[in-house]
Design a protein around this motif. Structure first.
Motif, short mmCIF file in Angstrom:
data_model
loop_
_atom_site.label_atom_id
_atom_site.label_comp_id
_atom_site.label_asym_id
_atom_site.label_seq_id
_atom_site.Cartn_x
_atom_site.Cartn_y
_atom_site.Cartn_z
N GLY A 5 -11.07 -6.75 -11.66
CA GLY A 5 -10.45 -6.06 -12.78
C GLY A 5 -9.87 -4.69 -12.47
N PHE A 6 -9.86 -4.29 -11.21
CA PHE A 6 -9.26 -3.00 -10.85
C PHE A 6 -7.75 -3.15 -10.70
CE2 PHE A 6 -13.64 -2.51 -9.42
CZ PHE A 6 -13.95 -1.23 -9.86
N GLU A 7 -7.03 -2.07 -10.99
CA GLU A 7 -5.61 -2.00 -10.67
C GLU A 7 -5.53 -1.62 -9.19
OE1 GLU A 7 -1.70 0.73 -11.77
OE2 GLU A 7 -3.39 0.62 -13.19
N VAL A 8 -4.94 -2.47 -8.38
CA VAL A 8 -5.01 -2.29 -6.92
C VAL A 8 -3.61 -2.32 -6.32
CG1 VAL A 8 -5.99 -3.16 -4.76
CG2 VAL A 8 -7.24 -3.47 -6.90
N CYS A 9 -3.37 -1.44 -5.34
CA CYS A 9 -2.11 -1.49 -4.61
C CYS A 9 -2.32 -1.02 -3.17
CB CYS A 9 -1.02 -0.66 -5.30
SG CYS A 9 -1.37 1.10 -5.35
N LYS A 10 -1.29 -1.18 -2.36
CA LYS A 10 -1.35 -0.86 -0.94
C LYS A 10 -0.46 0.34 -0.65
CE LYS A 10 0.50 -3.88 1.92
NZ LYS A 10 0.66 -5.05 2.80
N TYR A 11 -0.96 1.27 0.14
CA TYR A 11 -0.18 2.43 0.56
C TYR A 11 0.99 1.94 1.43
CZ TYR A 11 0.82 7.04 2.58
OH TYR A 11 1.42 8.22 2.97
N GLN A 12 2.18 2.42 1.13
CA GLN A 12 3.37 1.96 1.85
C GLN A 12 3.69 2.90 3.01
OE1 GLN A 12 4.87 -1.00 1.22
NE2 GLN A 12 3.22 -1.25 -0.29
N ILE A 21 -7.34 1.57 -7.46
CA ILE A 21 -7.68 1.73 -6.05
C ILE A 21 -6.42 1.57 -5.21
CG2 ILE A 21 -9.09 0.95 -4.11
CD1 ILE A 21 -10.99 -0.34 -6.16
N ILE A 22 -6.16 2.54 -4.33
CA ILE A 22 -5.05 2.45 -3.39
C ILE A 22 -5.64 2.31 -1.99
CG2 ILE A 22 -3.05 3.65 -2.40
CD1 ILE A 22 -2.88 5.22 -5.06
N PHE A 23 -5.33 1.22 -1.32
CA PHE A 23 -5.84 1.00 0.04
C PHE A 23 -4.84 1.54 1.05
CE2 PHE A 23 -8.33 -2.21 -2.27
CZ PHE A 23 -9.60 -1.89 -1.79
N ALA A 24 -5.29 2.51 1.84
CA ALA A 24 -4.45 3.13 2.87
C ALA A 24 -5.12 2.97 4.23
CB ALA A 24 -4.21 4.61 2.55
N LEU A 25 -5.59 1.75 4.52
CA LEU A 25 -6.16 1.46 5.83
C LEU A 25 -5.06 1.47 6.88
CD1 LEU A 25 -8.63 -1.43 4.89
CD2 LEU A 25 -8.97 1.04 4.71
N ASP A 26 -5.45 1.46 8.14
CA ASP A 26 -4.48 1.58 9.22
C ASP A 26 -3.39 0.52 9.14
OD1 ASP A 26 -5.94 3.69 10.08
OD2 ASP A 26 -6.48 2.84 12.03
N HIS A 27 -2.20 0.91 9.55
CA HIS A 27 -1.04 0.02 9.53
C HIS A 27 -0.95 -0.76 10.84
CE1 HIS A 27 3.56 -0.47 8.93
NE2 HIS A 27 2.91 -1.37 8.24
N ASP A 28 -2.06 -1.46 11.16
CA ASP A 28 -2.09 -2.34 12.32
C ASP A 28 -2.61 -3.70 11.85
OD1 ASP A 28 -4.82 -1.95 11.96
OD2 ASP A 28 -5.06 -0.69 13.73
#
Length: 269
Positions: free
Chosen positions: A253-260, A228-235
């Motif tokens: 147990g998910f592989e998780v990262c944040k959109y840069q 899962i890649i979280f790309a929520l607003d950058h605020d």
């Protein structure tokens, strides 16, 4: 008044929070500084001093407007969703998405072909559609095509929609899911990443809020998802929600990262 009478703990569950019992009160697994008094039907968040009723909860923690909160949680009766009538011409839809939001005509056509948006006949708003795995429409949101006097375009939900679904693009062969806040951000991400291919390389989901109930539903319907890649607003609110969601889904147990994001940008669009 009727909307305020809906129990806070029920509203919290409906937008994806995990309600837990703490003595005479309820709290949230994702936010243990928040306490819900069921006798008074009020909540307090002791970490920052905020408090309120059911309507205030939706505004503070699910990014609702006051009007949207009242309409969606009016405790009178459940309503069947009735979609606005479709226009034969999509001129205002194209004008807004191309001129204001800078999307290409190819991207817009792709989403029209996927039956994920259309222009309504009466007010010429854009109607975004969220479908379940079988293709049935479960969610519908309305987005205005006019921005007057510096005000943002109108946004709202079609009455009777199912808030446990969001607008999505599915690829059952992919184990990756990108989660965004708004549908226009989802369309923007698709345009940037897929370079106008006739399919989507990942699964994409727009929550339509900061709570994760649509994500829970999508994962149940798509058990192949591993990343899962979280790309929520950058605020501030978007990034606060991102950190909580990363922790929650890593523990599951998910592989998780944040959109840069580049530092100067608020969202993908």
């Amino acid at each position: 008044d009727q909307a305020k009478q809906v129990p806070v703990e029920r509203i919290a569950k409906s937008v994806g929070y995990t309600v837990v019992k703490k003595g005479r009160y309820f709290s949230l697994e994702e936010m243990d500084s928040l306490m819900i008094n069921t006798r008074k039907n009020l909540w307090w968040r002791y970490s920052n001093g905020t408090h309120g009723n059911s309507i205030d909860f939706l505004i503070e923690f699910a990014n609702y407007s006051f009007q949207q909160a009242v309409k969606d949680y009016d405790n009178t009766s459940s309503r069947e969703m009735k979609l606005p009538k479709r226009s034969d011409r999509f001129q205002r839809l194209y004008a807004y998405l191309m001129k204001k939001r800078k999307l290409s005509s190819d991207t817009i056509q792709f989403f029209i072909r996927k039956q994920l948006l259309y222009e309504e006949e009466k007010y010429h708003n854009i109607v975004f559609l969220g479908r379940d795995k079988k293709g049935k429409i479960q969610y519908a949101g309305v987005h205005g095509t006019l921005e007057l006097n510096g005000k943002k375009a109108f946004r709202g939900d079609v009455e009777g929609n199912n808030k446990s679904y969001g607008v999505n693009l599915r690829n059952e062969k992919s184990t990756k899911l990108v989660v965004l806040e708004a549908v226009i951000d989802l369309m923007s991400y698709f345009e940037i990443q897929n370079k106008m291919k006739e399919s989507c390389e990942e699964n994409l989901l727009a929550l339509g809020m900061l709570a994760d109930l649509p994500l829970e539903t999508f994962l149940k319907e798509n058990p192949q998802i591993k990343e899962i890649i979280f790309a929520l607003d950058h605020d501030e609110k978007g990034q606060e929600a991102t950190e909580k969601l990363i922790k929650k889904y890593q523990q599951r147990g998910f592989e998780v990262c944040k959109y840069q994001y580049p530092e100067q940008y608020k969202d993908i669009n």
